[in-house]
Write a protein that holds these residues in place. Structure first.
Motif, PDB file in Angstrom:
ATOM      1  N   ARG A  35      11.369   7.564 -23.669  1.00 33.88           N
ATOM      2  CA  ARG A  35      10.487   8.321 -22.779  1.00 33.88           C
ATOM      3  C   ARG A  35       9.542   7.408 -22.019  1.00 33.88           C
ATOM      4  NH1 ARG A  35       7.980  13.342 -25.987  1.00 33.88           N
ATOM      5  NH2 ARG A  35       7.022  13.687 -23.936  1.00 33.88           N
ATOM      6  N   LEU A  36       9.185   6.277 -22.611  1.00 35.34           N
ATOM      7  CA  LEU A  36       8.283   5.344 -21.944  1.00 35.34           C
ATOM      8  C   LEU A  36       8.871   4.876 -20.622  1.00 35.34           C
ATOM      9  CD1 LEU A  36       6.984   3.133 -24.896  1.00 35.34           C
ATOM     10  CD2 LEU A  36       5.708   4.854 -23.608  1.00 35.34           C
ATOM     11  N   ASP A  37      10.173   4.600 -20.602  1.00 33.95           N
ATOM     12  CA  ASP A  37      10.821   4.166 -19.362  1.00 33.95           C
ATOM     13  C   ASP A  37      10.736   5.254 -18.301  1.00 33.95           C
ATOM     14  OD1 ASP A  37      11.587   1.630 -20.242  1.00 33.95           O
ATOM     15  OD2 ASP A  37      13.411   2.393 -21.177  1.00 33.95           O
ATOM     16  N   THR A  38      10.942   6.499 -18.720  1.00 32.67           N
ATOM     17  CA  THR A  38      10.888   7.621 -17.780  1.00 32.67           C
ATOM     18  C   THR A  38       9.480   7.815 -17.233  1.00 32.67           C
ATOM     19  OG1 THR A  38      12.684   8.732 -18.973  1.00 32.67           O
ATOM     20  CG2 THR A  38      11.371  10.072 -17.479  1.00 32.67           C
ATOM     21  N   VAL A  39       8.499   7.763 -18.117  1.00 26.36           N
ATOM     22  CA  VAL A  39       7.102   7.949 -17.702  1.00 26.36           C
ATOM     23  C   VAL A  39       6.673   6.821 -16.763  1.00 26.36           C
ATOM     24  CG1 VAL A  39       4.698   8.010 -18.490  1.00 26.36           C
ATOM     25  CG2 VAL A  39       6.464   9.237 -19.764  1.00 26.36           C
ATOM     26  N   ARG A  40       7.073   5.597 -17.075  1.00 25.63           N
ATOM     27  CA  ARG A  40       6.696   4.474 -16.214  1.00 25.63           C
ATOM     28  C   ARG A  40       7.308   4.630 -14.826  1.00 25.63           C
ATOM     29  NH1 ARG A  40       7.919  -2.064 -16.859  1.00 25.63           N
ATOM     30  NH2 ARG A  40       6.395  -2.681 -15.256  1.00 25.63           N
ATOM     31  N   SER A  41       8.576   5.021 -14.777  1.00 26.30           N
ATOM     32  CA  SER A  41       9.243   5.222 -13.494  1.00 26.30           C
ATOM     33  C   SER A  41       8.565   6.326 -12.694  1.00 26.30           C
ATOM     34  CB  SER A  41      10.718   5.557 -13.717  1.00 26.30           C
ATOM     35  OG  SER A  41      11.362   5.833 -12.494  1.00 26.30           O
ATOM     36  N   MET A  42       8.206   7.413 -13.371  1.00 24.98           N
ATOM     37  CA  MET A  42       7.546   8.530 -12.702  1.00 24.98           C
ATOM     38  C   MET A  42       6.193   8.118 -12.133  1.00 24.98           C
ATOM     39  SD  MET A  42       4.860  10.774 -13.389  1.00 24.98           S
ATOM     40  CE  MET A  42       4.752  10.704 -15.179  1.00 24.98           C
ATOM     41  N   CYS A  43       5.398   7.396 -12.911  1.00 19.76           N
ATOM     42  CA  CYS A  43       4.077   6.943 -12.447  1.00 19.76           C
ATOM     43  C   CYS A  43       4.211   5.966 -11.285  1.00 19.76           C
ATOM     44  CB  CYS A  43       3.313   6.297 -13.591  1.00 19.76           C
ATOM     45  SG  CYS A  43       2.768   7.448 -14.872  1.00 19.76           S
ATOM     46  N   HIS A  44       5.179   5.068 -11.380  1.00 17.24           N
ATOM     47  CA  HIS A  44       5.391   4.082 -10.322  1.00 17.24           C
ATOM     48  C   HIS A  44       5.755   4.761  -9.005  1.00 17.24           C
ATOM     49  CE1 HIS A  44       6.734   0.407  -8.321  1.00 17.24           C
ATOM     50  NE2 HIS A  44       7.848   1.050  -8.010  1.00 17.24           N
ATOM     51  N   HIS A  45       6.697   5.690  -9.049  1.00 19.10           N
ATOM     52  CA  HIS A  45       7.139   6.347  -7.823  1.00 19.10           C
ATOM     53  C   HIS A  45       6.074   7.305  -7.283  1.00 19.10           C
ATOM     54  CE1 HIS A  45      11.187   4.983  -9.192  1.00 19.10           C
ATOM     55  NE2 HIS A  45      11.355   4.826  -7.896  1.00 19.10           N
ATOM     56  N   SER A  46       5.316   7.941  -8.170  1.00 17.41           N
ATOM     57  CA  SER A  46       4.228   8.811  -7.713  1.00 17.41           C
ATOM     58  C   SER A  46       3.169   7.994  -6.982  1.00 17.41           C
ATOM     59  CB  SER A  46       3.598   9.545  -8.909  1.00 17.41           C
ATOM     60  OG  SER A  46       4.529  10.404  -9.519  1.00 17.41           O
ATOM     61  N   HIS A  47       2.844   6.830  -7.536  1.00 18.33           N
ATOM     62  CA  HIS A  47       1.872   5.938  -6.899  1.00 18.33           C
ATOM     63  C   HIS A  47       2.353   5.519  -5.514  1.00 18.33           C
ATOM     64  CE1 HIS A  47      -0.195   2.067  -6.130  1.00 18.33           C
ATOM     65  NE2 HIS A  47      -1.186   2.596  -6.826  1.00 18.33           N
ATOM     66  N   LYS A  48       3.628   5.173  -5.418  1.00 22.96           N
ATOM     67  CA  LYS A  48       4.208   4.741  -4.152  1.00 22.96           C
ATOM     68  C   LYS A  48       4.203   5.871  -3.127  1.00 22.96           C
ATOM     69  CE  LYS A  48       8.471   2.674  -2.310  1.00 22.96           C
ATOM     70  NZ  LYS A  48       9.827   2.193  -2.681  1.00 22.96           N
ATOM     71  N   ARG A  49       4.544   7.090  -3.560  1.00 22.46           N
ATOM     72  CA  ARG A  49       4.582   8.235  -2.648  1.00 22.46           C
ATOM     73  C   ARG A  49       3.185   8.627  -2.188  1.00 22.46           C
ATOM     74  NH1 ARG A  49       9.535   8.449  -0.516  1.00 22.46           N
ATOM     75  NH2 ARG A  49      11.163   8.548  -2.125  1.00 22.46           N
ATOM     76  N   LEU A  50       2.209   8.488  -3.064  1.00 27.24           N
ATOM     77  CA  LEU A  50       0.842   8.820  -2.680  1.00 27.24           C
ATOM     78  C   LEU A  50       0.325   7.859  -1.616  1.00 27.24           C
ATOM     79  CD1 LEU A  50      -0.731   9.743  -6.131  1.00 27.24           C
ATOM     80  CD2 LEU A  50      -0.532  11.248  -4.151  1.00 27.24           C
TER      81      LEU A  50
END
Length: 230
Positions: A35-50
């Motif tokens: 799950r850590l990999d999934t959460v990290r990917s989600m946070c990274h892409h959310s940051h980029k989209r913001l």
């Protein structure tokens, strides 16, 4: 160098199936690891989209950001035109609209600074600091387990050879036993710390979720409709 050699030899034997690989993490911890990999990917892409939503310059304060916004340039254009048209109806309308656009630009700059500090910075910290630190510790545990497997394999091999008249073998077995116990203790200490960090991270999921609730709440603000579409 010798420990590194033994580690690589053990890894090679495990890869080709000549040696068993010890898994010290429970199924719950292995699930958290995935799950850590999934959460990290989600946070990274959310940051980029913001960042892509911003109209102002990322990383600047509200005042500097306000000066560079397209809305601010539009407001200035309207205000300059109103001054040239003096007391005409169109001039008064341009003055009023220019003031309104400038106020919108000010609100937008403040909105972006809020999103950056309260949402984006924490997301970046999760993706680039917290999770990588846990994953780094996981790699350290894997190295320690490999060392433990290696010395245990050598200890077992020494026991098999103990029936022969090999000078100094009992001393070698004792030495390997000490190394094996020490390696096992290091594994347990690292595993306990990793487990604590993993469970602590997952316990804060609700806190992390609030960042996205905040985004949704901010999107409903008057200035938020001026954001670019993601």
């Amino acid at each position: 160098m010798k420990k590194q050699f033994n580690r690589m030899k053990q890894l090679a034997n495990q890869t080709v199936g000549r040696a068993e690989k010890t898994e010290v993490l429970s199924e719950d911890l292995l699930q958290i690891e995935r799950r850590l990999d999934t959460v990290r990917s989600m946070c990274h892409h959310s940051h980029k989209r913001l960042i892509a939503c911003f109209q102002g310059q990322h990383g600047t304060d509200a005042e500097r950001r306000h000066k560079k916004l397209p809305l601010t340039a539009l407001a200035q254009n309207m205000q300059e035109a109103s001054a040239q048209l003096e007391e005409s109806l169109l001039g008064k309308m341009l003055e009023t609209c220019g003031d309104a656009e400038n106020q919108l630009a000010l609100e937008l700059s403040q909105h972006e600074v809020f999103v950056e500090k309260e949402i984006m910075d924490p997301l970046y910290g999760i993706a680039e600091v917290e999770i990588p630190n846990i994953q780094k510790q996981r790699k350290q545990l894997a190295r320690l387990v490999l060392d433990w497997d290696s010395v245990r394999a050598r200890w077992n091999q020494a026991h098999k050879s103990s029936g022969t008249n090999f000078q100094g073998l009992p001393s070698k077995i004792d030495t390997l036993k000490e190394e094996m116990d020490e390696a096992g203790n290091k594994v347990e200490q690292c595993k306990d710390q990793l487990a604590a960090d993993m469970y602590n991270f997952m316990a804060k999921e609700g806190e992390y979720g609030k960042f996205f609730v905040t985004i949704s709440g901010q999107r409903s603000q008057p200035s938020a409709h001026l954001w670019r579409n993601t």
